[in-house]
Design an enzyme around this catalytic site. Structure first.
Site, short mmCIF file in Angstrom:
data_model
loop_
_atom_site.label_atom_id
_atom_site.label_comp_id
_atom_site.label_asym_id
_atom_site.label_seq_id
_atom_site.Cartn_x
_atom_site.Cartn_y
_atom_site.Cartn_z
N ASP A 1 -46.60 -23.52 -18.71
CA ASP A 1 -47.18 -23.68 -20.04
C ASP A 1 -48.15 -22.53 -20.35
OD1 ASP A 1 -45.96 -26.34 -20.28
OD2 ASP A 1 -47.39 -26.87 -18.72
N HIS B 1 -48.74 -31.90 -17.98
CA HIS B 1 -47.58 -31.04 -18.22
C HIS B 1 -46.59 -31.86 -19.05
CE1 HIS B 1 -44.45 -28.12 -17.73
NE2 HIS B 1 -43.69 -28.93 -17.01
#
Length: 310
Positions: free
Chosen positions: A138, A166
């Site tokens: 990310d 996540h």
């Protein structure tokens, strides 16, 4: 030549591992002079291919936990958690018995944050700080979005933060990030000059990037996930210098996050030890986003712990 490391990769037949193994083998993670013995199929170095966790995790120095039960159509969250509790319970118990107590573990398989908590729960003799989960994917995606927006290379953007899970609730934060443009380093918000973009389109794009990849290729991201896992482990072993990176780590209560959650924070790493970056200013917008992703993680962890007791 450095002492041989034993590196475990679970889910080694999958797409992420297919890319990850090559990077480990050619020295991108632990260094060009580092021999590795990997419990996974590969065409070079010392290989141990096994489905026995007691063999795979014996004397492990590092572990990439890629294998996990993916969520399938029609599957409820509780079904996914139940399946993964079983997987990570068995692996944690094996690690507790046979792995080195300083083993460095990254969980990649989703739900990565909660899976990492379960793994740690069943390996109580290994410090909780040795269990982490991957949010570097990310971070890399967020850096790429900012770099593209400003027309610079990805390596010119630093200190982007991923807070929380996540998942699609994660909070990509550039309030403390910087970018180097034409030799001058400036804060990202100052360079972008578009607060609406940073609070809306940017965040949504990073949060939904995984879904966009699946829609485009009919499969989840593999090469980028493998690279991120390697980035994560390389920095853990080699350090971060004067920058910080995002890692899912066990919360100690920093920034008002529930203690015991596997929460993504900005961390600095020195001598193979991570520490949460402290003292960052958190505005009202960031506080709301950070708390929202923490709430999701709390719900996941409580459900998973209930499965542990079932």
């Amino acid at each position: 030549m450095a002492e041989t490391l034993k590196v475990v990769v679970t889910g080694a037949a999958g797409q992420i591992a297919y890319s990850l193994l090559f990077s480990v083998a050619k020295g991108d993670v632990f260094g060009k002079d580092q021999n590795c013995c990997k419990s996974c199929p590969l065409f070079l170095l010392d290989i141990v291919a096994t489905d026995d966790p007691m063999v795979a995790f014996k004397d492990a120095d590092a572990a990439f936990m890629v294998g996990a039960m993916p969520r399938r159509e029609g599957m409820e969250r509780k079904d996914l958690l139940k399946a993964n509790v079983k997987i990570f319970k068995a692996q944690g118990q094996a690690m507790d018995q046979v792995s080195k107590k300083n083993v460095k573990v990254i969980v990649v398989g989703n739900p990565a944050n909660t899976n990492a908590c379960i793994l740690s729960k069943y390996a109580p003799s290994i410090p909780k700080a040795n269990f982490t989960c991957m949010t570097r994917l990310d971070q890399n995606r967020a850096q790429a979005q900012i770099a593209a927006k400003l027309g610079v290379g990805n390596d010119q953007v630093s200190n982007v933060i991923i807070w929380g899970n996540h998942s699609s609730t994660q909070f990509p934060d550039v309030a403390h990030a910087s970018v180097t443009i034409q030799g001058k380093t400036v804060p990202v918000p100052e360079a972008v000059k578009d607060d609406s973009y940073l609070k809306n389109e940017f965040i949504k794009t990073v949060q939904q990037r995984g879904a966009a990849v699946i829609k485009a290729r009919k499969l989840s991201s593999a090469m980028s996930a493998a690279k991120a896992a390697c980035d994560h482990m390389r920095d853990w072993f080699c350090g971060t210098g004067d920058k910080w990176v995002s890692m899912g780590v066990i919360s100690d209560g920093s920034y008002g996050i529930r203690e015991g959650l596997m929460y993504s924070y900005p961390v600095r790493i020195q001598d193979k030890t991570w520490s949460i970056v402290q003292g960052l200013t958190i505005n009202e917008f960031a506080r709301e986003k950070m708390d929202a992703t923490a709430a999701e993680l709390s719900e996941e962890l409580d459900a998973a712990m209930a499965e542990c007791e079932a």
